[in-house]
Design a protein around this motif. Structure first.
Motif, mmCIF file in Angstrom:
data_model
loop_
_atom_site.group_PDB
_atom_site.id
_atom_site.type_symbol
_atom_site.label_atom_id
_atom_site.label_comp_id
_atom_site.label_asym_id
_atom_site.label_seq_id
_atom_site.Cartn_x
_atom_site.Cartn_y
_atom_site.Cartn_z
ATOM 1 N N THR A 149 0.835 -1.205 0.000
ATOM 2 C CA THR A 149 0.000 0.000 0.000
ATOM 3 C C THR A 149 0.864 1.247 0.000
ATOM 4 O OG1 THR A 149 -1.767 -1.141 1.191
ATOM 5 C CG2 THR A 149 -1.809 1.254 1.220
ATOM 6 N N ASN A 150 1.871 1.279 0.863
ATOM 7 C CA ASN A 150 2.756 2.438 0.930
ATOM 8 C C ASN A 150 3.531 2.632 -0.369
ATOM 9 O OD1 ASN A 150 2.252 3.453 3.538
ATOM 10 N ND2 ASN A 150 3.514 1.866 4.465
ATOM 11 N N VAL A 151 3.971 1.544 -0.983
ATOM 12 C CA VAL A 151 4.721 1.650 -2.243
ATOM 13 C C VAL A 151 3.843 2.237 -3.340
ATOM 14 C CG1 VAL A 151 5.784 0.313 -4.099
ATOM 15 C CG2 VAL A 151 6.377 -0.168 -1.724
ATOM 16 N N PHE A 152 2.657 1.663 -3.527
ATOM 17 C CA PHE A 152 1.774 2.141 -4.591
ATOM 18 C C PHE A 152 1.290 3.562 -4.310
ATOM 19 C CE2 PHE A 152 0.903 -2.531 -5.382
ATOM 20 C CZ PHE A 152 1.623 -2.566 -6.565
ATOM 21 N N ALA A 153 0.982 3.869 -3.056
ATOM 22 C CA ALA A 153 0.532 5.215 -2.712
ATOM 23 C C ALA A 153 1.657 6.230 -2.912
ATOM 24 C CB ALA A 153 0.031 5.255 -1.272
ATOM 25 N N GLY A 154 2.890 5.848 -2.590
ATOM 26 C CA GLY A 154 4.020 6.749 -2.789
ATOM 27 C C GLY A 154 4.252 7.069 -4.250
ATOM 28 N N PHE A 155 4.240 6.057 -5.101
ATOM 29 C CA PHE A 155 4.401 6.292 -6.536
ATOM 30 C C PHE A 155 3.208 7.060 -7.103
ATOM 31 C CE2 PHE A 155 7.510 2.713 -6.442
ATOM 32 C CZ PHE A 155 8.567 3.385 -7.040
ATOM 33 N N CYS A 156 2.024 6.797 -6.558
ATOM 34 C CA CYS A 156 0.829 7.520 -6.984
ATOM 35 C C CYS A 156 0.984 9.015 -6.719
ATOM 36 C CB CYS A 156 -0.396 6.980 -6.255
ATOM 37 S SG CYS A 156 -1.948 7.784 -6.660
ATOM 38 N N LEU A 157 1.506 9.366 -5.561
ATOM 39 C CA LEU A 157 1.717 10.767 -5.209
ATOM 40 C C LEU A 157 2.736 11.418 -6.142
ATOM 41 C CD1 LEU A 157 1.299 13.193 -3.361
ATOM 42 C CD2 LEU A 157 2.993 12.222 -1.795
ATOM 43 N N LEU A 158 3.830 10.712 -6.418
ATOM 44 C CA LEU A 158 4.858 11.262 -7.304
ATOM 45 C C LEU A 158 4.297 11.497 -8.704
ATOM 46 C CD1 LEU A 158 7.948 9.097 -6.245
ATOM 47 C CD2 LEU A 158 7.497 11.500 -5.673
ATOM 48 N N CYS A 159 3.557 10.537 -9.228
ATOM 49 C CA CYS A 159 2.972 10.689 -10.565
ATOM 50 C C CYS A 159 1.924 11.791 -10.586
ATOM 51 C CB CYS A 159 2.359 9.374 -11.031
ATOM 52 S SG CYS A 159 3.564 8.083 -11.406
ATOM 53 N N PHE A 160 1.185 11.928 -9.492
ATOM 54 C CA PHE A 160 0.160 12.970 -9.425
ATOM 55 C C PHE A 160 0.788 14.354 -9.465
ATOM 56 C CE2 PHE A 160 -2.651 15.791 -6.958
ATOM 57 C CZ PHE A 160 -3.813 15.667 -7.698
ATOM 58 N N VAL A 161 1.860 14.549 -8.721
ATOM 59 C CA VAL A 161 2.549 15.843 -8.732
ATOM 60 C C VAL A 161 3.037 16.168 -10.143
ATOM 61 C CG1 VAL A 161 4.570 17.093 -7.888
ATOM 62 C CG2 VAL A 161 3.203 15.715 -6.306
ATOM 63 N N ALA A 162 3.574 15.162 -10.833
ATOM 64 C CA ALA A 162 4.022 15.379 -12.207
ATOM 65 C C ALA A 162 2.844 15.678 -13.136
ATOM 66 C CB ALA A 162 4.782 14.151 -12.709
ATOM 67 N N ALA A 163 1.712 14.994 -12.919
ATOM 68 C CA ALA A 163 0.537 15.197 -13.773
ATOM 69 C C ALA A 163 -0.065 16.581 -13.578
ATOM 70 C CB ALA A 163 -0.500 14.117 -13.488
ATOM 71 N N LEU A 164 0.067 17.145 -12.384
ATOM 72 C CA LEU A 164 -0.474 18.478 -12.139
ATOM 73 C C LEU A 164 0.130 19.518 -13.071
ATOM 74 C CD1 LEU A 164 -0.629 18.694 -8.232
ATOM 75 C CD2 LEU A 164 -2.558 18.605 -9.813
#
Length: 420
Positions: free
Chosen positions: A34-49
């Motif tokens: 969960t932490n791994v996927f959530a961490g990568f999700c946050l990084l990709c979200f910041v880039a997508a913004l």
């Protein structure tokens, strides 16, 4: 709408969605994944913004803004905290999970299929959790030589998570399945939903020893009844009586239910200081004194262990964990002790903003959000759910997605796979 006109969903946004769903699927059985996927999700979200104007616009919704505001206040609270640096850093790391709420809201606003997919992902993970409980009950669940997961025994058949967490997650799964039975068309579909609800509820009542699960399931069933049955005095009275009788039956037929309920009654009656209830009462006394003495700002982020240590060392002098009791088993008490009444009001405002659209319409996803909200709030009264990794991700990811579906609802009472 699927996406904003002229702004198709990008590959990076699709990656955010996939990672969010994977995190939600893993919530019931793997903290590490969960932490791994959530961490990568946050990084990709910041880039997508940086490349998606509609994604940035979605961050201006009330729940997203309030979650970010609460996290900012917690970061500011570190400046006046009496806690040691390690406790402050640990608390900020835990509360950084608030960032997944804006992600869930934004991705769901960009793609209306996300709420249904988020629920499906959670149910997949919940099925893994429930199945593992049944395997432990039959002594078929393998242990992990590396200690990656823990398992109980036939008397307390938990696995992957502790029985408190299992009770909360499977209670929501149970009542949401029963909710689905009131919306779907066709006898077979209804029977399938009811059967799934029974399979999810059985570990709570008969296999585990988590009293939180009993309370969460009871609260969920009461709210489900109120949501789906037309109110009259006779119907409401009969329905409440039937639910109470059902739980009386659980008490009479389940050894675990009877044992844990009797233990609670004994703890309350005898005021046992070293019992779970006695410990919670101790937390309540210390937390209340903090709020009374520091109502405007609390004692800062990550401060509870430091202020509770004298009580822990006095009541349990032989216990070496005196300085490691970081939360008082009540999210409301913990927030207020750290940030004062203003911080608690901000937290309530975030919770209220999530619930508001679900009260304006009736749909499967809106009702599921009400059930999620009630189970979370009731359980948070005597557990620190935002502090705990599993419960925090479970609530924030699902609430953000279901909030958007309830907000965009245009046909109350109509059920489809997308809740629209």
């Amino acid at each position: 709408m699927q996406d904003s006109p002229g702004f198709p969903i990008t590959r990076l946004e699709r990656a955010v969605q996939t990672l969010l769903l994977l995190a939600l699927f893993c919530v019931p059985f793997s903290t590490w994944l969960t932490n791994v996927f959530a961490g990568f999700c946050l990084l990709c979200f910041v880039a997508a913004l940086a490349t998606s104007a509609p994604l940035r616009a979605a961050l201006r919704t009330p729940p997203a803004l309030l979650a970010i505001g609460l996290l900012a206040l917690l970061a500011l609270g570190a400046s006046w905290s009496i806690g040691p640096h390690a406790d402050i850093a640990s608390a900020l790391k835990k509360y950084s999970r608030l960032l997944v709420l804006p992600i869930a809201v934004a991705t769901s606003m960009r793609d209306r299929t996300m709420p249904a997919r988020a629920l499906a992902a959670f149910f997949g993970g919940a099925a893994v959790l429930a199945t593992s409980n049944y395997l432990v009950w039959h002594d078929l669940m393998p242990a992990s030589p590396q200690g990656w997961w823990r398992i109980g025994d036939a008397k307390d058949s938990f696995s992957f998570k502790n029985h408190i967490t299992i009770g909360i997650l499977l209670s929501f799964a149970t009542v949401t399945c029963l909710l689905g039975a009131t919306y779907v068309q066709g006898a077979r579909a209804r029977v399938a939903c009811v059967a799934a609800g029974i399979l999810f509820s059985f570990p709570i009542i008969f296999l585990n020893q988590g009293r939180t699960g009993y309370v969460a399931l009871f609260a969920g069933m009461v709210v489900l009844f109120l949501l789906r049955v037309r109110f009259t005095l006779l119907r409401t009275s009969c329905g409440m009586a039937a639910i109470v009788l059902l739980f009386v039956g659980f008490y009479a037929s389940s050894n675990n239910f009877k044992l844990r309920t009797d233990d609670l009654i004994t703890e309350v009656r005898t005021d046992q200081k070293r019992s779970p209830n006695g410990l919670r009462m101790s937390y309540l006394r210390v937390g209340s004194s903090i709020i009374a003495a520091h109502p405007l700002a609390g004692l800062g982020t990550g401060s509870f262990a430091e202020v509770y240590a004298p009580t822990a060392l006095r009541d349990w002098p032989e216990d070496k964990l005196g300085h490691t009791r970081h939360q008082p088993h009540s999210e409301f008490l913990l927030i207020a002790a750290q940030l004062g009444v203003p911080g608690l009001l901000l937290y309530f405002a975030m919770l209220g903003s999530l619930l508001r659209p679900a009260l304006r319409t009736r749909s499967f996803h809106a009702d599921a959000l009400v059930l999620l909200w009630v189970i979370y709030v009731v359980s948070s009264s005597f557990n620190s759910l935002l502090w705990d990794v599993t419960e925090a991700y479970w609530f924030l990811l699902l609430a953000g997605s279901l909030y958007v579906s309830a907000r965009q609802q245009t046909a109350p009472g109509k059920f489809t796979s997308q809740g629209s």
